[in-house]
Design an enzyme around this catalytic site. Structure first.
Site, PDB file in Angstrom:
ATOM      1  N   CYS A  14      48.021  19.730 -47.356  1.00 53.11           N
ATOM      2  CA  CYS A  14      46.966  19.953 -46.748  1.00 53.11           C
ATOM      3  C   CYS A  14      46.779  21.440 -46.391  1.00 53.11           C
ATOM      4  CB  CYS A  14      47.094  19.189 -45.383  1.00 53.11           C
ATOM      5  SG  CYS A  14      45.440  18.744 -44.501  1.00 53.11           S
ATOM      6  N   LYS A  31      56.819  19.368 -45.248  1.00 55.63           N
ATOM      7  CA  LYS A  31      55.934  20.291 -44.824  1.00 55.63           C
ATOM      8  C   LYS A  31      56.378  21.346 -43.858  1.00 55.63           C
ATOM      9  CE  LYS A  31      51.046  20.507 -43.077  1.00 55.63           C
ATOM     10  NZ  LYS A  31      49.772  19.761 -42.600  1.00 55.63           N
ATOM     11  N   GLU A  57      48.669  13.321 -49.620  1.00 55.45           N
ATOM     12  CA  GLU A  57      49.345  13.157 -48.271  1.00 55.45           C
ATOM     13  C   GLU A  57      48.858  11.864 -47.224  1.00 55.45           C
ATOM     14  OE1 GLU A  57      49.280  16.051 -44.096  1.00 55.45           O
ATOM     15  OE2 GLU A  57      47.429  16.011 -45.515  1.00 55.45           O
TER      16      GLU A  57
END
Length: 537
Positions: A412, A361, A298
């Site tokens: 994440c 995301k 990321e």
């Protein structure tokens, strides 16, 4: 606050003559000390400490401290446990943002344990009347508390679930049967068995002729051993498909840690490009195996490579050099003015970005990637204005198809959310990928995140990897073993051949059903206690 130590319910003298002996609640100073000890025991179960057997001990201490107390006292004791757990567990959130976000987040999470303290105090009449249900009631209340905390507010914050502290425990294997909720339930049931055994032993000592309480106490202890041993019998991993894939993780590192790590965005991108080109040279020299895929973390390109030709050219140079696709963690502009997206983007050698294999995301982090109620939040702290543009959530599961393997990509903190990972596996993922950026945190946070990756690998019977800008990066087998873990705040490239698996675990097939059933039993326990509280005796 003064809390009477007398029992919550009145006692019928006739019923008391035949009922098992009941103990009064613990003295309040003792209960407070036990609540603090409970939080610390729970804390030490998590990485970087990893003393997983202490998690059931923490559950038992809180259950004992709140048993037969008034509801306000139960709330207070639960809150004390929550602060003792979450304040140090989430200390990484204050490294670069100041104390206020850390304090607010820790207090918010502690409030859920306050609710748990209320619930455990509330069900005291139920477990007094039916002592054998105490472990199960303890287990379902913990699952119910986590189910609520994982979803509220703003989509919840699942950090600190009991299951995420069991990456080295036999109970981790239960994730293949019922996911994280079943692991949490097993940990809490173990704690419930410990507190029940201890409580019964105290009763035996005080009432040696009233009943043979050592029998259920010994039974509770034996049940703990059976639970731990039984977990070891759970088969792990999907069936091997006969295929394999060689994957390289590039951890390029950043110029400096902190919220301004991306002030030198070009340097971060260059670090990952240069490390990949070096890998290509090593492959050409025969020093490294040829990978089928390269994974960048990321924020490896916070410069939008779709709009910035220079950034796109740098990534193309890396992909062309290594000769295989790169999964790039990129920040993309749009879709509207002032909006951005956190993406995993497949970049092919020769042709560049493959916009058909793009994951956005789905769960941006509130107050970090977007700011709900910005005007109100600004009144609390002007730090929210560090988030200049709100990240827009994606809508599709992170299924990314490469020539060599189908990836299940999450970014994440998304690894902490059950459904976001499961959706990729039901969508066909053969390899779980967690792209993350730990440059704003520390090694404790990174290791806590890696523990979640281990649980997901076991839960879905898939190999997995975590790719971080600064560490910890590494590979995880379907039985939860970690290999090639990198150091923190270092540059590293690791290459490994992974055996692919197929089929679905029971946990993958049934999804959130265990959580629904266990949370439903928690509601039933609360309702049953309400009925008993209306009855005398």
């Amino acid at each position: 606050m003064t809390v009477p130590d007398s029992p919550v319910t009145t006692v019928d003298p006739v019923a008391a003559a035949t009922a098992p002996p009941r103990l009064s609640p613990l003295r309040l100073p003792v209960a407070v000390a036990m609540a603090v000890a409970a939080g610390l025991a729970l804390l030490l179960a998590f990485p970087p400490y990893g003393w997983w057997p202490l998690a059931p001990v923490g559950v038992a201490l809180l259950a004992a401290a709140t048993h037969r107390r008034r509801l306000r006292a139960g709330a207070g004791l639960g809150f004390v446990t929550g602060v003792a757990l979450f304040a140090p567990l989430l200390a990484w959130t204050n490294l670069h943002t100041g104390y206020l976000p850390w304090v607010l987040l820790s207090l918010l999470q502690a409030a859920y344990l306050a609710l748990l303290g209320v619930a455990t105090a509330w069900v005291s009449p139920l477990v007094d009347r039916f002592p054998p249900v105490w472990p199960v009631v303890t287990g379902v209340l913990w699952v119910g508390q986590e189910a609520l905390r994982d979803r509220t507010p703003f989509g919840g914050f699942p950090w600190g679930r009991l299951a995420f502290g069991q990456d080295g425990s036999p109970l981790l294997r239960l994730a293949a049967v019922g996911g994280a909720p079943l692991v949490t339930f097993a940990v809490a049931v173990t704690g419930g068995l410990l507190v029940a055994a201890g409580w019964w032993l105290v009763q035996a000592r005080r009432q040696p002729t009233a009943a043979r309480w050592w029998v259920p106490a010994a039974g509770a202890g034996a049940a703990v051993l059976v639970l731990l041993t039984g977990a070891l019998l759970v088969p792990l991993g999907g069936s091997a498909s006969g295929g394999s894939v060689t994957v390289a993780i590039v951890q390029g590192n950043v110029p400096r840690l902190g919220l301004d790590f991306n002030a030198q965005r070009q340097a971060v991108l260059d670090n990952h490009v240069d490390a990949t080109i070096e890998l290509a040279a090593q492959v050409a020299a025969g020093a490294r195996p040829q990978p089928d895929l390269v994974v960048w973390p990321e924020n490896s390109s916070d410069i939008d490579p779709l709009r910035n030709p220079a950034a796109g050219a740098r990534i193309s140079a890396a992909a062309d050099a290594v000769g295989v696709p790169i999964l790039v963690g990129a920040v993309l502009s749009g879709p509207e003015q002032g909006q951005v997206r956190n993406a995993g983007l497949l970049w092919r050698p020769g042709t560049g970005p493959d916009l058909e294999q793009l994951y956005i995301k789905r769960h941006p982090v509130p107050f970090a990637e977007y700011v709900p109620m910005r005007d109100l939040a600004r009144m609390v702290s002007k730090q929210v204005d560090r988030v200049r543009a709100d990240f827009v959530a994606g809508t599709e599961a992170g299924v990314v198809r490469t020539p060599a393997v189908v990836l299940g990509d999450v970014i994440c903190f998304e690894v902490a959310y059950d459904g976001l990972v499961r959706d990729t596996v039901t969508g066909g993922a053969q390899l779980l990928v967690v792209q993350t950026n730990n440059a704003t945190f520390d090694v404790a946070e990174a290791r806590q995140q890696l523990a979640m990756v281990r649980l997901r690998a076991v839960e879905h019977g898939r190999p997995a990897l975590m790719a971080s800008t600064v560490g910890v990066s590494g590979f995880v087998t379907p039985d939860g073993r970690v290999s090639d873990a990198t150091g923190f705040n270092t540059r590293a490239v690791v290459v490994r051949q992974l055996t692919l698996t197929e089929g679905r675990t029971l946990a993958t097939r049934i999804g959130m059903l265990p959580e629904v059933l266990l949370a439903g039993l928690a509601v039933a326990a609360l309702a049953g206690a309400a009925v008993l509280r209306r009855r005398p005796g």
